[in-house]
Design a protein around this motif. Structure first.
Motif, PDB file in Angstrom:
ATOM      1  N   ARG A 132      -0.168 -38.249 -43.719  1.00 55.59           N
ATOM      2  CA  ARG A 132      -1.535 -38.541 -44.174  1.00 55.59           C
ATOM      3  C   ARG A 132      -1.488 -39.856 -44.948  1.00 55.59           C
ATOM      4  O   ARG A 132      -0.734 -39.990 -45.920  1.00 55.59           O
ATOM      5  CB  ARG A 132      -2.069 -37.413 -45.052  1.00 55.59           C
ATOM      6  N   ASP A 162      -9.976 -37.832 -52.928  1.00 52.10           N
ATOM      7  CA  ASP A 162      -8.751 -38.102 -52.188  1.00 52.10           C
ATOM      8  C   ASP A 162      -9.150 -38.367 -50.733  1.00 52.10           C
ATOM      9  O   ASP A 162      -9.483 -37.442 -49.989  1.00 52.10           O
ATOM     10  CB  ASP A 162      -7.828 -36.881 -52.296  1.00 52.10           C
ATOM     11  N   LEU A 201     -17.577 -30.432 -59.023  1.00 52.94           N
ATOM     12  CA  LEU A 201     -16.559 -30.723 -58.010  1.00 52.94           C
ATOM     13  C   LEU A 201     -15.319 -31.328 -58.670  1.00 52.94           C
ATOM     14  O   LEU A 201     -15.348 -32.441 -59.179  1.00 52.94           O
ATOM     15  CB  LEU A 201     -17.111 -31.678 -56.945  1.00 52.94           C
ATOM     16  N   ALA A 202     -14.249 -30.557 -58.661  1.00 56.20           N
ATOM     17  CA  ALA A 202     -12.997 -31.041 -59.261  1.00 56.20           C
ATOM     18  C   ALA A 202     -12.249 -31.945 -58.295  1.00 56.20           C
ATOM     19  O   ALA A 202     -11.435 -32.774 -58.706  1.00 56.20           O
ATOM     20  CB  ALA A 202     -12.118 -29.849 -59.638  1.00 56.20           C
ATOM     21  N   GLY A 203     -12.507 -31.777 -57.024  1.00 60.55           N
ATOM     22  CA  GLY A 203     -11.796 -32.606 -56.041  1.00 60.55           C
ATOM     23  C   GLY A 203     -12.528 -32.654 -54.711  1.00 60.55           C
ATOM     24  O   GLY A 203     -13.062 -31.646 -54.249  1.00 60.55           O
ATOM     25  N   VAL A 204     -12.586 -33.844 -54.133  1.00 57.50           N
ATOM     26  CA  VAL A 204     -13.170 -34.010 -52.802  1.00 57.50           C
ATOM     27  C   VAL A 204     -12.087 -34.646 -51.932  1.00 57.50           C
ATOM     28  O   VAL A 204     -11.599 -35.737 -52.228  1.00 57.50           O
ATOM     29  CB  VAL A 204     -14.433 -34.906 -52.839  1.00 57.50           C
ATOM     30  N   HIS A 205     -11.722 -33.939 -50.893  1.00 56.56           N
ATOM     31  CA  HIS A 205     -10.590 -34.333 -50.058  1.00 56.56           C
ATOM     32  C   HIS A 205     -11.140 -34.588 -48.649  1.00 56.56           C
ATOM     33  O   HIS A 205     -11.559 -33.658 -47.956  1.00 56.56           O
ATOM     34  CB  HIS A 205      -9.598 -33.163 -50.060  1.00 56.56           C
ATOM     35  N   VAL A 206     -11.168 -35.861 -48.239  1.00 57.54           N
ATOM     36  CA  VAL A 206     -11.728 -36.217 -46.922  1.00 57.54           C
ATOM     37  C   VAL A 206     -10.619 -36.844 -46.082  1.00 57.54           C
ATOM     38  O   VAL A 206      -9.973 -37.804 -46.519  1.00 57.54           O
ATOM     39  CB  VAL A 206     -12.898 -37.223 -47.064  1.00 57.54           C
ATOM     40  N   THR A 207     -10.398 -36.297 -44.884  1.00 55.56           N
ATOM     41  CA  THR A 207      -9.381 -36.859 -43.997  1.00 55.56           C
ATOM     42  C   THR A 207     -10.009 -37.242 -42.659  1.00 55.56           C
ATOM     43  O   THR A 207     -10.660 -36.413 -42.022  1.00 55.56           O
ATOM     44  CB  THR A 207      -8.239 -35.859 -43.748  1.00 55.56           C
ATOM     45  N   VAL A 208      -9.791 -38.493 -42.257  1.00 56.43           N
ATOM     46  CA  VAL A 208     -10.226 -38.941 -40.929  1.00 56.43           C
ATOM     47  C   VAL A 208      -9.119 -38.551 -39.946  1.00 56.43           C
ATOM     48  O   VAL A 208      -7.976 -38.990 -40.084  1.00 56.43           O
ATOM     49  CB  VAL A 208     -10.464 -40.464 -40.905  1.00 56.43           C
ATOM     50  N   VAL A 209      -9.470 -37.705 -38.984  1.00 56.33           N
ATOM     51  CA  VAL A 209      -8.453 -37.217 -38.048  1.00 56.33           C
ATOM     52  C   VAL A 209      -8.630 -37.782 -36.642  1.00 56.33           C
ATOM     53  O   VAL A 209      -7.792 -37.585 -35.776  1.00 56.33           O
ATOM     54  CB  VAL A 209      -8.433 -35.669 -37.996  1.00 56.33           C
ATOM     55  N   ASN A 234     -11.731 -38.242 -58.752  1.00 56.22           N
ATOM     56  CA  ASN A 234     -11.637 -36.867 -58.221  1.00 56.22           C
ATOM     57  C   ASN A 234     -11.633 -36.848 -56.694  1.00 56.22           C
ATOM     58  O   ASN A 234     -11.778 -35.801 -56.085  1.00 56.22           O
ATOM     59  CB  ASN A 234     -12.803 -36.010 -58.735  1.00 56.22           C
ATOM     60  N   ALA A 270     -15.562 -42.852 -44.674  1.00 54.98           N
ATOM     61  CA  ALA A 270     -14.993 -41.894 -45.631  1.00 54.98           C
ATOM     62  C   ALA A 270     -15.665 -42.039 -46.995  1.00 54.98           C
ATOM     63  O   ALA A 270     -15.950 -41.043 -47.674  1.00 54.98           O
ATOM     64  CB  ALA A 270     -13.480 -42.096 -45.749  1.00 54.98           C
ATOM     65  N   HIS A 271     -15.958 -43.277 -47.399  1.00 55.69           N
ATOM     66  CA  HIS A 271     -16.648 -43.500 -48.675  1.00 55.69           C
ATOM     67  C   HIS A 271     -18.061 -42.895 -48.646  1.00 55.69           C
ATOM     68  O   HIS A 271     -18.507 -42.272 -49.620  1.00 55.69           O
ATOM     69  CB  HIS A 271     -16.727 -44.998 -48.978  1.00 55.69           C
ATOM     70  N   GLN A 321     -17.805 -39.101 -48.882  1.00 54.34           N
ATOM     71  CA  GLN A 321     -17.502 -38.692 -50.265  1.00 54.34           C
ATOM     72  C   GLN A 321     -18.776 -38.756 -51.127  1.00 54.34           C
ATOM     73  O   GLN A 321     -19.054 -37.837 -51.904  1.00 54.34           O
ATOM     74  CB  GLN A 321     -16.406 -39.600 -50.827  1.00 54.34           C
ATOM     75  N   ASP A 359     -20.589 -35.623 -53.023  1.00 55.85           N
ATOM     76  CA  ASP A 359     -20.852 -35.668 -54.469  1.00 55.85           C
ATOM     77  C   ASP A 359     -22.325 -35.385 -54.758  1.00 55.85           C
ATOM     78  O   ASP A 359     -22.660 -34.624 -55.683  1.00 55.85           O
ATOM     79  CB  ASP A 359     -20.466 -37.045 -55.030  1.00 55.85           C
ATOM     80  N   GLY A 379      -8.303 -40.101 -46.899  1.00 52.82           N
ATOM     81  CA  GLY A 379      -7.131 -40.447 -46.095  1.00 52.82           C
ATOM     82  C   GLY A 379      -7.443 -40.440 -44.615  1.00 52.82           C
ATOM     83  O   GLY A 379      -8.520 -40.017 -44.182  1.00 52.82           O
ATOM     84  N   ALA A 391      -4.320 -40.551 -35.957  1.00 53.55           N
ATOM     85  CA  ALA A 391      -5.575 -41.270 -35.730  1.00 53.55           C
ATOM     86  C   ALA A 391      -5.335 -42.780 -35.751  1.00 53.55           C
ATOM     87  O   ALA A 391      -5.924 -43.525 -34.964  1.00 53.55           O
ATOM     88  CB  ALA A 391      -6.603 -40.877 -36.786  1.00 53.55           C
ATOM     89  N   THR A 393      -5.190 -39.699 -40.795  1.00 55.39           N
ATOM     90  CA  THR A 393      -3.896 -39.242 -40.287  1.00 55.39           C
ATOM     91  C   THR A 393      -3.192 -40.368 -39.535  1.00 55.39           C
ATOM     92  O   THR A 393      -3.827 -41.254 -38.957  1.00 55.39           O
ATOM     93  CB  THR A 393      -4.054 -38.033 -39.341  1.00 55.39           C
TER      94      THR A 393
END
Lengths: 119, 206
Positions: free
Chosen positions: B97, B108, A99-107, B106, A81-82, A85, A89, B110, B115, B112
């Motif tokens: 999450r 976020d 970029l105001a926000g970077v949203h990364v989700t591991v699913v 800036n 995830a790092h 990101q 960037d 995560g 997962a 789930t």
């Protein structure tokens, strides 16, 4: 930034994320409702099948990027995830995008890769 | 997987959206076909992928365990297949999450809850014979730094030292949680829910 530029940025981010070490897949980002709307539109033939799985949303403070990924078990979700990101960037900077926000989700954490089976 | 083994998904507390419109039976059939031709609606669904991983491991063990169940007298009160499938169905839900500590303000990051439950369940393949049933994360996992306890129900094979099996499983789960989350895990509670009798070669010859 125009809508087509947003789409181009989303496609470029998806391509960049796919080659980050440890990433096994990119899944459709967004909540259940937005994913259902996209799937429904595609079924009706009115959706864009080439649309990126990455969400790029323009907000007053800049662009927000949302990504959902699968990772190799051996690579680790935190480290991967790092790296994702950092890749986003870097790409945002290359595009001159704020970029105001970077949203990364591991699913999904993929163990089959670690065991040598097909992913 | 036989019709008898595949429970009604609704009985597992599973809604269609958990598997993006698919069912456990469809996923089992898809595995039977060797995941070919590839179905994008399954392969691109995180819930389906989590369920497929677990079903694949379960399928490897199923013939041996079914033979042991058939040989056992009296029959078990609760089907272990039903119990494990219930756990798999729960894993397929994205759930909460869980934040991952991020290096930039800036950002976020995560993972789930589904997962995380899936990777905990996958620890079973490092301890041969152990099957993970239900898995819970107790505590507010959505708040960084909050204490979290992991509770896991397992089934173990008869004849193996249980403390040794449990210790190995706990160590593997701990290793995985450290690699994949930044949770403050205060404990991993493992409850042996079932001891399965293994069928011996002599019994199989009868």
């Amino acid at each position: 930034m125009t809508e087509s530029a947003d789409r181009e940025l989303a496609a470029d981010i998806e391509a960049a994320v796919r080659v980050v070490p440890g990433v096994t897949a990119v899944f459709r980002a967004g909540g259940l409702l937005s994913k259902a709307l996209v799937a429904g539109a595609q079924l009706l033939g009115i959706g864009d099948e080439e649309a990126s799985l990455v969400r790029v949303v323009r907000a007053p403070d800049g662009i927000r990027v949302e990504v959902a990924i699968g990772v190799h078990s051996a690579a680790g979700a935190v480290a991967t995830a790092h790296r994702v990101q950092a890749a986003i960037d870097a790409l945002g900077a290359a595009h001159g995008a704020s970029l105001a926000g970077v949203h990364v989700t591991v699913v999904h954490v993929d163990d089959t890769v670690e065991r040598g089976a097909s992913p | 997987m036989s019709e008898h083994d595949a429970p009604d998904p609704r009985s597992l507390g599973m809604e269609p959206e958990d598997l993006d419109g698919h069912t456990i039976e469809e996923l089992a059939d898809y595995l039977d076909r060797g995941r070919s031709p590839a179905d994008p609606s399954i392969e691109q669904s995180a819930g389906c992928r989590i369920a497929l991983d677990a079903l694949e491991r379960l399928r490897v063990l199923t013939p041996e365990l079914l033979a042991a169940d058939t040989a056992a007298e009296p029959p078990p009160e609760e089907s272990w297949v039903q119990d494990i499938l219930a756990g798999i169905a729960l894993d397929a839900r994205a759930g909460r999450r869980i934040p991952i500590a991020a290096p930039a303000p800036n950002t976020d990051l995560g993972i789930t809850e589904g997962a995380v439950r899936g990777l905990i369940r996958a620890a079973e393949h490092t301890v041969p014979g152990v099957l993970v049933g239900r898995c819970r994360l107790d505590g507010d996992v959505t708040v960084p730094g909050e204490p979290v306890r992991v509770r896991v129900d397992v089934s173990v094979p008869y004849g193996e030292p249980i403390p040794d099996l449990v210790q190995r499983l706990r160590e593997e789960i701990s290793r995985r949680l450290t690699a994949h989350t930044t949770l403050d895990v205060t404990g991993i509670d493992i409850t042996v829910h079932d001891v399965r009798r293994q069928s011996s070669p002599a019994e199989e010859d009868r």
